[in-house]
Design a protein around this motif. Structure first.
Motif, PDB file in Angstrom:
ATOM      1  N   LEU A 284      11.739   1.243  11.836  1.00 46.81           N
ATOM      2  CA  LEU A 284      10.913   0.324  11.052  1.00 46.81           C
ATOM      3  C   LEU A 284      10.905  -1.058  11.695  1.00 46.81           C
ATOM      4  O   LEU A 284      11.945  -1.710  11.781  1.00 46.81           O
ATOM      5  CB  LEU A 284      11.428   0.217   9.616  1.00 46.81           C
ATOM      6  N   PRO A 285       9.754  -1.547  12.143  1.00 44.29           N
ATOM      7  CA  PRO A 285       9.692  -2.892  12.733  1.00 44.29           C
ATOM      8  C   PRO A 285       9.697  -3.968  11.654  1.00 44.29           C
ATOM      9  O   PRO A 285       9.391  -3.709  10.488  1.00 44.29           O
ATOM     10  CB  PRO A 285       8.358  -2.875  13.490  1.00 44.29           C
ATOM     11  N   PRO A 291       1.010 -12.386  10.282  1.00 46.81           N
ATOM     12  CA  PRO A 291      -0.366 -12.225   9.798  1.00 46.81           C
ATOM     13  C   PRO A 291      -0.847 -10.789   9.972  1.00 46.81           C
ATOM     14  O   PRO A 291      -0.478 -10.109  10.935  1.00 46.81           O
ATOM     15  CB  PRO A 291      -1.173 -13.192  10.675  1.00 46.81           C
ATOM     16  N   MET A 292      -1.663 -10.340   9.038  1.00 47.03           N
ATOM     17  CA  MET A 292      -2.153  -8.970   9.082  1.00 47.03           C
ATOM     18  C   MET A 292      -2.884  -8.671  10.395  1.00 47.03           C
ATOM     19  O   MET A 292      -2.825  -7.558  10.918  1.00 47.03           O
ATOM     20  CB  MET A 292      -3.096  -8.717   7.899  1.00 47.03           C
ATOM     21  N   GLU A 293      -3.564  -9.680  10.929  1.00 47.99           N
ATOM     22  CA  GLU A 293      -4.346  -9.465  12.140  1.00 47.99           C
ATOM     23  C   GLU A 293      -3.466  -9.163  13.353  1.00 47.99           C
ATOM     24  O   GLU A 293      -3.927  -8.577  14.333  1.00 47.99           O
ATOM     25  CB  GLU A 293      -5.214 -10.694  12.436  1.00 47.99           C
ATOM     26  N   GLN A 294      -2.200  -9.574  13.301  1.00 49.91           N
ATOM     27  CA  GLN A 294      -1.299  -9.364  14.429  1.00 49.91           C
ATOM     28  C   GLN A 294      -0.389  -8.151  14.251  1.00 49.91           C
ATOM     29  O   GLN A 294       0.477  -7.898  15.082  1.00 49.91           O
ATOM     30  CB  GLN A 294      -0.440 -10.613  14.639  1.00 49.91           C
ATOM     31  N   MET A 295      -0.586  -7.407  13.169  1.00 50.44           N
ATOM     32  CA  MET A 295       0.309  -6.296  12.882  1.00 50.44           C
ATOM     33  C   MET A 295       0.239  -5.209  13.951  1.00 50.44           C
ATOM     34  O   MET A 295       1.223  -4.521  14.234  1.00 50.44           O
ATOM     35  CB  MET A 295      -0.033  -5.706  11.516  1.00 50.44           C
ATOM     36  N   GLU A 296      -0.927  -5.053  14.564  1.00 48.05           N
ATOM     37  CA  GLU A 296      -1.074  -4.018  15.584  1.00 48.05           C
ATOM     38  C   GLU A 296      -0.151  -4.259  16.767  1.00 48.05           C
ATOM     39  O   GLU A 296       0.326  -3.310  17.405  1.00 48.05           O
ATOM     40  CB  GLU A 296      -2.529  -3.967  16.050  1.00 48.05           C
ATOM     41  N   GLN A 297       0.137  -5.530  17.065  1.00 49.79           N
ATOM     42  CA  GLN A 297       1.021  -5.848  18.184  1.00 49.79           C
ATOM     43  C   GLN A 297       2.447  -5.354  17.935  1.00 49.79           C
ATOM     44  O   GLN A 297       3.185  -5.072  18.885  1.00 49.79           O
ATOM     45  CB  GLN A 297       1.030  -7.368  18.414  1.00 49.79           C
ATOM     46  N   VAL A 298       2.827  -5.259  16.668  1.00 51.14           N
ATOM     47  CA  VAL A 298       4.177  -4.796  16.339  1.00 51.14           C
ATOM     48  C   VAL A 298       4.396  -3.379  16.849  1.00 51.14           C
ATOM     49  O   VAL A 298       5.441  -3.060  17.422  1.00 51.14           O
ATOM     50  CB  VAL A 298       4.394  -4.860  14.811  1.00 51.14           C
ATOM     51  N   TRP A 299       3.400  -2.531  16.657  1.00 53.15           N
ATOM     52  CA  TRP A 299       3.539  -1.139  17.089  1.00 53.15           C
ATOM     53  C   TRP A 299       3.528  -1.034  18.609  1.00 53.15           C
ATOM     54  O   TRP A 299       4.214  -0.185  19.182  1.00 53.15           O
ATOM     55  CB  TRP A 299       2.410  -0.294  16.500  1.00 53.15           C
ATOM     56  N   ARG A 300       2.772  -1.871  19.267  1.00 52.67           N
ATOM     57  CA  ARG A 300       2.710  -1.820  20.729  1.00 52.67           C
ATOM     58  C   ARG A 300       4.027  -2.244  21.373  1.00 52.67           C
ATOM     59  O   ARG A 300       4.329  -1.827  22.495  1.00 52.67           O
ATOM     60  CB  ARG A 300       1.589  -2.725  21.230  1.00 52.67           C
ATOM     61  N   LYS A 306       5.264   2.634  20.296  1.00 49.63           N
ATOM     62  CA  LYS A 306       4.311   2.228  21.334  1.00 49.63           C
ATOM     63  C   LYS A 306       3.798   3.427  22.127  1.00 49.63           C
ATOM     64  O   LYS A 306       2.698   3.388  22.675  1.00 49.63           O
ATOM     65  CB  LYS A 306       4.952   1.210  22.272  1.00 49.63           C
ATOM     66  N   ARG A 307       4.575   4.500  22.171  1.00 50.59           N
ATOM     67  CA  ARG A 307       4.109   5.698  22.873  1.00 50.59           C
ATOM     68  C   ARG A 307       2.915   6.312  22.152  1.00 50.59           C
ATOM     69  O   ARG A 307       1.948   6.751  22.784  1.00 50.59           O
ATOM     70  CB  ARG A 307       5.242   6.722  22.948  1.00 50.59           C
ATOM     71  N   GLU A 311      -1.210   6.067  23.252  1.00 48.23           N
ATOM     72  CA  GLU A 311      -2.104   7.207  23.435  1.00 48.23           C
ATOM     73  C   GLU A 311      -3.446   6.945  22.778  1.00 48.23           C
ATOM     74  O   GLU A 311      -4.502   7.241  23.322  1.00 48.23           O
ATOM     75  CB  GLU A 311      -1.463   8.465  22.842  1.00 48.23           C
ATOM     76  N   GLY A 312      -3.404   6.350  21.584  1.00 51.36           N
ATOM     77  CA  GLY A 312      -4.650   6.050  20.884  1.00 51.36           C
ATOM     78  C   GLY A 312      -5.481   5.042  21.639  1.00 51.36           C
ATOM     79  O   GLY A 312      -6.703   5.141  21.710  1.00 51.36           O
ATOM     80  N   GLU A 313      -4.820   4.043  22.243  1.00 49.52           N
ATOM     81  CA  GLU A 313      -5.553   3.035  22.998  1.00 49.52           C
ATOM     82  C   GLU A 313      -6.202   3.639  24.234  1.00 49.52           C
ATOM     83  O   GLU A 313      -7.319   3.287  24.599  1.00 49.52           O
ATOM     84  CB  GLU A 313      -4.596   1.912  23.401  1.00 49.52           C
TER      85      GLU A 313
END
Length: 335
Positions: A284-285, A291-300, A306-307, A311-313
């Protein structure tokens, strides 16, 4: 809608309201059990109509969120493009789906609803009287309510992971300690001294407090934060569905577990708390004040997720490249 720096505290208000409601219900139960004639339970049951009426009337005046209004009134062509993008990037949302499933599941296998549903029965079984058992339920819920308020104050300061980890350790120690006391002093069919009964009550208060300032409110906050706008409604629906399902399962099976496993039931719940604490530590990160807009960076940036997100990217890049090639080819043919 809430600002990032206050989002955790405001969201935790949901769990606080639940605790206050259960506390009021326990106080009512304690009061009506003293009514002569044995009809006090009718008051307890009928009083549930009061908050239900408030919810029904309040729903009439409930406004839509700005994000929903933006989605509803958006451009049709843009919506189609977004739908195509979501279909391409479906792997991108697997981390959110896993967490939206496991967080509410772990919430319930802590055994918290055992306390909510069967606290008077448990305390009466271990040697406390009828009135003392009902008052014990009030005390545990009062501890939970205070802990909910503490969570609202500290969640945006210390973060989600720290609260979940510390609360998990607190619940592990509580469950194992109660199991050990029951194994030594109560055994299978024995009678426990009142002193040990009150000791169990104190430890249960520690357990409930640990849940109420960590896994209780954060079960609703974390999925809300990690799910982007496109899947937030679906993510919250998954959370609520899992909670209701597991509440039903735990409520229907606990008494049978208690009859067969006896004190081992608390070791079972403690084992689940160990599993979920390890899950938080590794998977769990942290989303504090992000901010909600930056949440995607957490997974990367996460060592594991990030794996999957990567793959999705890659699929998205391939899709965009393919679309660009088709467009260029069509332009060449037309010229």
């Amino acid at each position: 809608m809430a600002p990032p720096q206050y989002r955790g505290a405001i969201n935790n208000g949901f769990e606080l309201c639940i605790s206050i409601g259960i506390l009021i219900a326990n106080v009512i139960n304690y009061g009506v059990q003293k009514i002569e004639g044995g009809w006090g339970w009718r008051i307890s049951l009928s009083m549930a109509a009061v908050p239900a009426a408030f919810l029904t009337i309040g729903a009439i005046f409930l406004p839509e969120t700005p994000s929903f209004l933006i989605q509803r009134d958006g451009n049709v062509d843009e919506a189609k493009m977004m739908l195509q993008r979501l279909r391409v990037l479906k792997k991108k949302y697997r981390p959110q789906l896993v967490i939206a499933l496991l967080i509410p599941f772990f919430n319930q296998v802590t055994g918290i609803n055992v306390i909510n549903f069967y606290a008077p029965v448990m305390f009466r079984t271990i040697g406390l009287g009828e009135s003392a058992a009902l008052m014990s339920a009030v005390v545990t819920r009062l501890c939970a309510t205070v802990a909910n308020i503490v969570a609202m104050v500290v969640v945006d300061k210390f973060g989600r992971r720290k609260l979940l980890l510390v609360g998990g350790v607190q619940m592990i120690l509580s469950q194992f300690t109660v199991g050990a006391i029951l194994a030594v002093k109560f055994k299978d069919h024995g009678v426990m001294d009142k002193e040990y009964g009150y000791l169990v009550l104190v430890i249960m208060c520690v357990f409930v407090a640990g849940f109420a300032w960590s896994w209780g409110p954060l079960t609703y906050l974390v999925p809300t934060e990690i799910c982007p706008l496109e899947i937030r409604s679906a993510g919250q629906s998954v959370v609520i569905a899992v909670i209701f399902l597991m509440t039903f399962v735990i409520g229907q099976t606990f008494l049978n577990m208690l009859c067969h496993l006896k004190f081992g039931t608390f070791f079972l719940f403690g084992g689940w708390v160990c599993v979920m604490t390890l899950f938080v530590f590794f998977f769990l990160p942290e989303t504090k004040q992000l901010p909600m807009e930056q949440m995607e960076q957490v997974w990367r940036r996460h060592w594991f997720w990030k794996r999957i997100v990567g793959e999705g990217e890659e699929e998205a890049d391939q899709a965009q490249t393919g679309a660009g090639a088709i467009a260029m080819s069509a332009a060449a043919h037309s010229s």
